[in-house]
Design a protein around this motif. Structure first.
Motif, short mmCIF file in Angstrom:
data_model
loop_
_atom_site.label_atom_id
_atom_site.label_comp_id
_atom_site.label_asym_id
_atom_site.label_seq_id
_atom_site.Cartn_x
_atom_site.Cartn_y
_atom_site.Cartn_z
N GLU A 1 -41.93 25.11 0.97
CA GLU A 1 -41.62 26.45 1.47
C GLU A 1 -42.55 26.85 2.60
N ARG A 2 -43.85 26.62 2.42
CA ARG A 2 -44.82 27.02 3.44
C ARG A 2 -44.67 26.19 4.71
N GLY A 3 -44.12 24.99 4.59
CA GLY A 3 -43.91 24.15 5.76
C GLY A 3 -42.62 24.41 6.49
N SER A 4 -41.74 25.20 5.90
CA SER A 4 -40.45 25.47 6.55
C SER A 4 -40.62 26.51 7.65
N LEU A 5 -39.73 26.47 8.62
CA LEU A 5 -39.79 27.38 9.77
C LEU A 5 -38.69 28.42 9.67
N ILE A 6 -39.07 29.67 9.86
CA ILE A 6 -38.12 30.78 9.77
C ILE A 6 -37.49 31.00 11.14
N MET B 1 -44.27 41.42 11.59
CA MET B 1 -44.76 41.54 10.22
C MET B 1 -44.88 40.18 9.53
N VAL B 2 -43.87 39.32 9.67
CA VAL B 2 -43.95 38.02 8.99
C VAL B 2 -45.03 37.13 9.62
N LEU B 3 -45.29 37.32 10.92
CA LEU B 3 -46.41 36.60 11.53
C LEU B 3 -47.74 37.10 10.97
N ASP B 4 -47.84 38.41 10.74
CA ASP B 4 -49.03 38.96 10.09
C ASP B 4 -49.20 38.38 8.69
N PHE B 5 -48.08 38.09 8.03
CA PHE B 5 -48.12 37.52 6.68
C PHE B 5 -48.46 36.02 6.70
N LEU C 1 -37.46 34.30 2.32
CA LEU C 1 -37.99 34.97 1.13
C LEU C 1 -39.35 34.46 0.69
N HIS C 2 -39.62 33.15 0.89
CA HIS C 2 -40.90 32.62 0.42
C HIS C 2 -42.07 33.34 1.07
N ALA C 3 -41.88 33.84 2.29
CA ALA C 3 -42.96 34.54 3.00
C ALA C 3 -43.04 36.01 2.62
N LEU C 4 -41.99 36.54 1.98
CA LEU C 4 -41.90 37.98 1.76
C LEU C 4 -41.89 38.39 0.29
N VAL C 5 -41.61 37.46 -0.62
CA VAL C 5 -41.34 37.86 -2.01
C VAL C 5 -42.59 38.42 -2.69
N ARG C 6 -43.77 37.87 -2.43
CA ARG C 6 -44.98 38.38 -3.10
C ARG C 6 -45.33 39.79 -2.62
N LEU D 1 -49.98 42.94 2.75
CA LEU D 1 -49.70 44.35 3.05
C LEU D 1 -50.85 44.99 3.81
N ASN D 2 -52.06 44.52 3.54
CA ASN D 2 -53.21 45.04 4.28
C ASN D 2 -53.19 44.58 5.74
N SER D 3 -52.71 43.33 5.97
CA SER D 3 -52.71 42.77 7.33
C SER D 3 -51.79 43.53 8.27
#
Length: 639
Positions: free
Chosen positions: A359-364, A402-406, A478-483, A535-537
């Protein structure tokens, strides 16, 4: 084109190369018949496919199992051994270089028609080239499309790396001509339903262990077991994982290398077919005739594909302190033995780690971000009024930041204006949405000419197909956003700022959704901390030792993340409701239950009480049922 020309953010110094660029400029025949000179595994003498089969049939392990089965069934050992030989013939690969060349030539022609580019990270490929010489290697790609099946072999053949043997389903072997080509290209075939067939398990496990022990070739298999119809990761299946790791547990090899591989698609070939399967339309049987009929896909554009070879993982290092291998030394290696609870827990943990790394290696893609926003709009708005294009583009750029911040990895072309990138994404996915007069509308199938109007139920189905396709592409992000989404939901529901209280509710959500999303066992605290930092980032919360406090400018982020998770919560609540209504019926079959859920969902959608079409998805329904079994709300009986 290299990665320097694209915004592959988060990829550090990895260099991505478009392997189709050279294919478009040179001869496919020359590529297929060039000198193929891979560096083999140095841990043992080379052997052939026939040598592997002979070693299996001569193994003490198999002979012990044959003896046991003969005693249990009353058959002669000779007859049981003959049956084992037949299983091996059905199962085994026959890897043959001329067929690899044929596959390479044919595949070059096909993928150049399907994809504009295929980006591969060369650093990962170079690392793999060294790894295959040192230890047995297990290639573990995610599984989203039938294209996955041969793309890894094609890339390895192109770069002079030993091509893998690949675990595949028996239905592929039954395809005329194609089945034999796949077998000679390295596929070995496994029945989808093995059950308690002791002899089949013995042949399969010894066959896989033999390939790993001898380092015959890299082994490729999908740890998720099946192709994901929702385009998000599935809970790992542990059977094959246990088999490939056992040679290390038993001390037959010094180490095993696992290589997670992330395959990302701009557009998936089977997108419409997958959505219909989720709505209960039977999956077409794999056949050569069906493959030929599907040739019309060659007329479509599927954008680009990205193949990211992850860093090799040492099983020896990962298992340190997690498993006591002396358990396996208590009995001879050729004796059948059940894995210990400790070993099973270690296998499960490793499988989840691999899927997490996939998941972490996949590209959005830009389209996936757009789908996250489109799916949150009411279906009636998308179908009738349309969403303002300017609003969608503005929100997509906000979400990109936002997802880049994540810390997510994006495949956002940097050489084109943002508006052109998003317009291109809409054009590529015109089977789902289309742009007209400055608004984006949901694409629906044309109603065939007929005497009678379509029924309300048929109307729901027609709308559900593009909505589920849209949801599938949302799932790629979703893998980048679900937590952070689960933390946002915890903040909204508990209305608390106390870390302890938020953590408890976060844990509850993770327990409920453990079949829906991938969470590594034992990582609850790390997941919560990651969510807080995300969320802090982006400035949504302030964090301290005791509190997680929402900032004044957080509303847009919190609302978006809450809406992202809402379809899953709505679906679970509805199915929980269905279970409660079924309490008068103490025992029901899964088929009856899923039919009841679909009927209730359809009724509520038509009445306007339910707006989540994902409740109609059979995968969502089965995930909820699995969660209920895991939480011991219902018990599953085998009859």
């Amino acid at each position: 084109m290299k990665a320097s020309d694209r915004d592959l953010r988060g990829m550090k110094d990895d260099e991505f190369v478009d392997i189709l660029e050279e294919r478009r400029c040179s001869s496919d025949l020359g590529h297929a018949f060039r000198t193929f000179n891979p560096q083999p595994y140095k841990g043992g003498p080379p052997c052939s496919a026939a040598d592997l089969n002979k070693a299996l049939l001569d193994s003490h392990f198999l002979h012990r199992v044959v003896k046991e089965v003969a005693m249990e069934t009353g058959s002669s050992q000779e007859k049981v051994m003959e049956e084992a030989g037949e299983i091996l013939v059905e199962m085994s690969h026959n890897l043959h270089l001329p067929f690899i060349r044929l596959m390479g030539y044919t595949f070059s022609k096909v993928i150049k028609r399907l994809f504009t580019s295929i980006f591969v990270n060369m650093d990962g490929l170079n690392t793999l080239q060294q790894a295959v010489q040192e230890n047995p290697v297990i290639l573990m790609p995610n599984h989203r499309s039938y294209v996955d099946f041969l793309i890894i072999s094609y890339i390895l053949f192109t770069y002079d790396i030993p091509v893998p043997v690949i675990a595949a389903g028996v239905p592929l072997a039954e395809m005329k001509i194609v089945g034999e080509i796949l077998r000679r290209s390295g596929a070995f075939f496994i029945r989808r339903s093995i059950g308690s067939d002791k002899l089949y398990w013995a042949v399969l496990s010894e066959y896989v262990r033999g390939i790993v022990r001898h380092g015959f070739a890299p082994v490729e298999f999908y740890v998720e077991g099946l192709r994901s119809r929702t385009l998000k990761s599935l809970t790992p299946k542990l059977g094959m994982m246990q088999m490939v790791l056992e040679p290390y547990f038993k001390g037959e090899v010094f180490d095993i290398t696992l290589v997670p591989i992330s395959i990302s698609y701009d557009r998936v070939l089977e997108e419409s077919l997958l959505a219909r399967e989720l709505l209960g339309v039977p999956k077409p049987k794999e056949s050569t005739a069906g493959l030929l009929k599907a040739s019309r896909v060659l007329q479509e554009d599927y954008g680009s594909m990205q193949v990211n070879f992850g860093q090799p993982l040492s099983v020896r290092k990962l298992c340190e302190g997690k498993i006591n291998r002396s358990y396996y030394n208590l009995v001879p290696r050729d004796l059948p033995m059940k894995p210990s609870a400790e070993a099973l827990a270690c296998v499960s943990w490793l499988a989840h780690v691999v899927v997490g790394l996939q998941e972490r290696g996949s590209l959005i893609s830009p389209w996936s971000l757009m789908a996250c926003l489109l799916i949150q709009e009411p279906t009636t708005v998308l179908a009738e009024q349309g969403l303002l294009w300017d609003d969608l583009t503005e929100k997509t750029l906000w979400l990109r930041k936002m997802v880049l911040d994540f810390g997510a990895r994006l495949n956002w072309p940097g050489e084109a204006p943002n508006s052109a990138v998003m317009s291109s994404a809409i054009s590529l996915h015109r089977s789902i949405v289309y742009l007209k007069a400055g608004r984006v509308y949901l694409t629906q199938e044309e109603v065939p000419l007929r005497r009678h109007r379509i029924s309300p139920e048929e109307g729901v189905f027609r709308t559900a197909v593009p909505v589920l396709m849209l949801a599938a592409y949302r799932n790629q992000s979703l893998h980048a956003l679900v937590r952070p989404a689960m933390l946002a939901m915890s903040i909204c529901i508990t209305r608390s700022t106390q870390r302890d209280e938020l953590f408890r509710f976060f844990c509850f959500l993770q327990e409920v959704f453990a079949n829906e999303f991938i969470f590594i066992p034992g990582n609850l605290s790390q997941d919560f901390e990651e969510a807080c930092l995300c969320l802090n980032s982006c400035g949504a919360v302030y964090i301290s030792e005791q509190e997680v406090r929402v900032s004044e400018q957080s509303s847009e982020v919190i609302t978006f993340l809450q809406k992202l998770l809402q379809p899953f919560i709505d679906s679970y609540q509805l199915i929980f409701r269905c279970v409660c209504e079924e309490e008068q019926v103490q025992v029901f079959t899964e088929k009856q239950f899923l039919a009841a859920v679909r009927a209730l969902a359809l009724k509520l959608i038509l009445s306007g009480e339910l707006h989540t079409y994902e409740t109609l998805s059979s995968d969502t329904q089965k995930n909820v049922l699995s969660a209920l079994c895991r939480l011991e709300a219902v018990a599953k009986l085998r009859t």
